[in-house]
Scaffold this active site. Sequence first.
Site, mmCIF file in Angstrom:
data_model
loop_
_atom_site.group_PDB
_atom_site.id
_atom_site.type_symbol
_atom_site.label_atom_id
_atom_site.label_comp_id
_atom_site.label_asym_id
_atom_site.label_seq_id
_atom_site.Cartn_x
_atom_site.Cartn_y
_atom_site.Cartn_z
ATOM 1 N N HIS A 93 -5.552 -3.601 5.442
ATOM 2 C CA HIS A 93 -5.166 -3.907 4.061
ATOM 3 C C HIS A 93 -6.343 -4.489 3.280
ATOM 4 C CE1 HIS A 93 -2.811 -4.948 0.590
ATOM 5 N NE2 HIS A 93 -3.224 -6.197 0.675
ATOM 6 N N ASP A 114 0.840 -1.206 0.000
ATOM 7 C CA ASP A 114 0.000 0.000 0.000
ATOM 8 C C ASP A 114 0.875 1.257 0.000
ATOM 9 O OD1 ASP A 114 -2.337 -1.610 0.176
ATOM 10 O OD2 ASP A 114 -1.950 -1.868 2.320
HETATM 11 N N1 LIG Z 1 -0.363 -8.444 1.801
HETATM 12 C C1 LIG Z 1 -0.421 -8.040 0.552
HETATM 13 O O1 LIG Z 1 -0.243 -6.856 0.250
HETATM 14 C C2 LIG Z 1 -0.668 -9.037 -0.553
HETATM 15 C C3 LIG Z 1 -0.389 -8.680 -1.879
HETATM 16 C C4 LIG Z 1 -0.593 -9.618 -2.886
HETATM 17 C C5 LIG Z 1 -1.099 -10.877 -2.577
HETATM 18 N N2 LIG Z 1 -1.355 -11.191 -1.276
HETATM 19 C C6 LIG Z 1 -1.845 -12.523 -0.904
HETATM 20 O O2 LIG Z 1 -0.769 -13.460 -0.926
HETATM 21 C C7 LIG Z 1 -1.287 -14.777 -1.107
HETATM 22 C C8 LIG Z 1 -0.487 -15.530 -2.167
HETATM 23 O O3 LIG Z 1 -0.656 -14.932 -3.420
HETATM 24 P P1 LIG Z 1 0.048 -15.560 -4.722
HETATM 25 O O4 LIG Z 1 -0.314 -14.699 -5.860
HETATM 26 O O5 LIG Z 1 1.479 -15.833 -4.448
HETATM 27 O O6 LIG Z 1 -0.730 -16.956 -4.843
HETATM 28 P P2 LIG Z 1 -0.264 -18.279 -5.595
HETATM 29 O O7 LIG Z 1 -1.444 -19.178 -5.684
HETATM 30 O O8 LIG Z 1 0.471 -17.949 -6.840
HETATM 31 O O9 LIG Z 1 0.813 -18.919 -4.595
HETATM 32 C C9 LIG Z 1 0.456 -19.394 -3.353
HETATM 33 C C10 LIG Z 1 1.395 -20.524 -2.988
HETATM 34 O O10 LIG Z 1 1.039 -20.976 -1.679
HETATM 35 C C11 LIG Z 1 1.246 -22.374 -1.677
HETATM 36 N N3 LIG Z 1 0.528 -22.971 -0.561
HETATM 37 C C12 LIG Z 1 -0.787 -23.264 -0.431
HETATM 38 N N4 LIG Z 1 -1.015 -23.834 0.763
HETATM 39 C C13 LIG Z 1 0.173 -23.910 1.396
HETATM 40 C C14 LIG Z 1 0.593 -24.403 2.649
HETATM 41 N N5 LIG Z 1 -0.262 -24.956 3.507
HETATM 42 N N6 LIG Z 1 1.894 -24.306 2.962
HETATM 43 C C15 LIG Z 1 2.783 -23.751 2.104
HETATM 44 N N7 LIG Z 1 2.450 -23.279 0.905
HETATM 45 C C16 LIG Z 1 1.162 -23.363 0.561
HETATM 46 C C17 LIG Z 1 0.763 -22.856 -3.049
HETATM 47 O O11 LIG Z 1 1.277 -24.137 -3.344
HETATM 48 C C18 LIG Z 1 1.302 -21.745 -3.929
HETATM 49 O O12 LIG Z 1 2.586 -22.059 -4.421
HETATM 50 C C19 LIG Z 1 -2.757 -14.590 -1.446
HETATM 51 O O13 LIG Z 1 -3.539 -14.830 -0.309
HETATM 52 C C20 LIG Z 1 -2.859 -13.129 -1.845
HETATM 53 O O14 LIG Z 1 -4.133 -12.593 -1.661
HETATM 54 C C21 LIG Z 1 -1.153 -10.291 -0.279
HETATM 55 O O1 LIG Z 2 -5.617 -7.316 -4.105
HETATM 56 C C1 LIG Z 2 -5.308 -8.450 -3.725
HETATM 57 O O2 LIG Z 2 -6.138 -9.362 -3.617
HETATM 58 C C2 LIG Z 2 -3.869 -8.775 -3.442
HETATM 59 C C3 LIG Z 2 -3.212 -7.786 -2.528
HETATM 60 O O3 LIG Z 2 -3.871 -7.658 -1.302
HETATM 61 C C4 LIG Z 2 -2.980 -6.436 -3.153
HETATM 62 O O4 LIG Z 2 -3.209 -5.425 -2.506
HETATM 63 O O5 LIG Z 2 -2.518 -6.409 -4.302
#
Ligand SMILES: NC(=O)c1ccc[n+]([C@@H]2O[C@H](COP(=O)([O-])OP(=O)(O)OC[C@H]3O[C@@H](n4cnc5c(N)ncnc54)[C@H](O)[C@@H]3O)[C@@H](O)[C@H]2O)c1
Ligand SMILES: O=C(O)C[C@H](O)C(=O)O
Length: 344
Positions: free
Chosen positions: A208, A181
């Site tokens: 967030h 953010d």
């Molecule tokens: N905080 C933030 O600002 C922010 C920003 C972007 C995404 N996110 C979040 O991050 C998360 C991941 O996003 P992504 O795009 O990398 O998803 P993705 O599906 O590409 O990757 C997620 C990974 O987690 C793994 N996984 C699932 N269960 C698991 C477990 N029990 N133990 C270990 N690994 C496990 C999967 O195998 C996969 O490789 C989502 O929840 C998304 O919303 C948060």
């Molecule tokens: O928007 C989402 O679901 C992923 C993450 O929280 C973001 O802010 O990009």
Amino acid sequence: MRTSMLRSIKSLTTSPSSHVLRRGYASEAVPDRKVAVLGAAGGIGQPLSLLMKLNPLVSNLALYDIANTPGVAADVSHINTRSEVVGYASDAELGKALEGADVVIIPAGVPRKPGMTRDDLFNINAGIVKGLCEAIAKYCPKALVNMISNPVNSTVPIASEVFKKAGTYDPKRLFGVTTLDVVRAKTFYAGKAKVPVAEVNVPVVGGHAGITILPLFSQATPKANLSNEEITALTKRTQDGGTEVVEAKAGKGSATLSMAYAGAIFADACLKGLNGVPDVVECSFVESTVTELPFFASKVRIGKNGVEEVLGLGALSDYEREGLEKLKPELKSSIEKGIKFASQ
Ligand SMILES: NC(=O)c1ccc[n+]([C@@H]2O[C@H](COP(=O)([O-])OP(=O)(O)OC[C@H]3O[C@@H](n4cnc5c(N)ncnc54)[C@H](O)[C@@H]3O)[C@@H](O)[C@H]2O)c1
Ligand SMILES: O=C(O)C[C@H](O)C(=O)O
């Protein structure tokens, strides 16, 4: 972090001192630090693992995922930087991945598709985060936990409850990663205010998700004379930044590359804090008394024990004060949902 990290990386890979560091003789200057990435083979996990491999503060990099870990770990391990990389591929190996970790970064879980809110991820991600936090409580209860998995407004309270149940909860060591953010607010502000992006600072507080993300553009530096309409548009764009990426990816996930960058900045801040670097300040969603809500994102000073100080909000504009009151009910209910789930 960018310039200093790049400078350190350059000296690490080109100067004779790189050999010293790799042999581990420079432990006084650069203590050994183990970082574990849980979800390391995912959209965020892969580029984040790459960036952590480039961070000279890391001596051991543990990459854990339930799928595709060996390939990612083998790939990243060939990069000629300080850290040793080990991949851990199954539940049975999670303990080994976590043992001795100073910082645990959690990007494990499912991402949004168009039309979904972050809260729609709760049913799947809450259970994933709960299981991983139970393992953290068992194998590395002193680690600084960087929670990326959504919905952060609920997953951080879930983690706190799991740690409380295990008797290991230390609020100084649990962080919701809201750095993306801040990264977005800085980028969008620089574009609108026509100031160099590298000089921009903007605190982002609250939580967030949607309106719980509250950028404080009245405190942005360098100062610029933006109109109320421009501030409103910047605020909305920051709040909807995640959705902008989800829609652009059209079903193929959410922000991964910018998130990996943001996650690497935040983990680097944690490592610097642990190493005693003074005045390490980042925004993060932490246990807080800044408002009446038990968790809240604001500027946090990070030190040798994690959170050294949760900083206040500073002076707010009328628009920001209004935004703050508006976000509280949603944030409160997301926090309560997480607590309820984990205490069942
Ligand atoms: N905080 C933030 O600002 C922010 C920003 C972007 C995404 N996110 C979040 O991050 C998360 C991941 O996003 P992504 O795009 O990398 O998803 P993705 O599906 O590409 O990757 C997620 C990974 O987690 C793994 N996984 C699932 N269960 C698991 C477990 N029990 N133990 C270990 N690994 C496990 C999967 O195998 C996969 O490789 C989502 O929840 C998304 O919303 C948060
Ligand atoms: O928007 C989402 O679901 C992923 C993450 O929280 C973001 O802010 O990009």
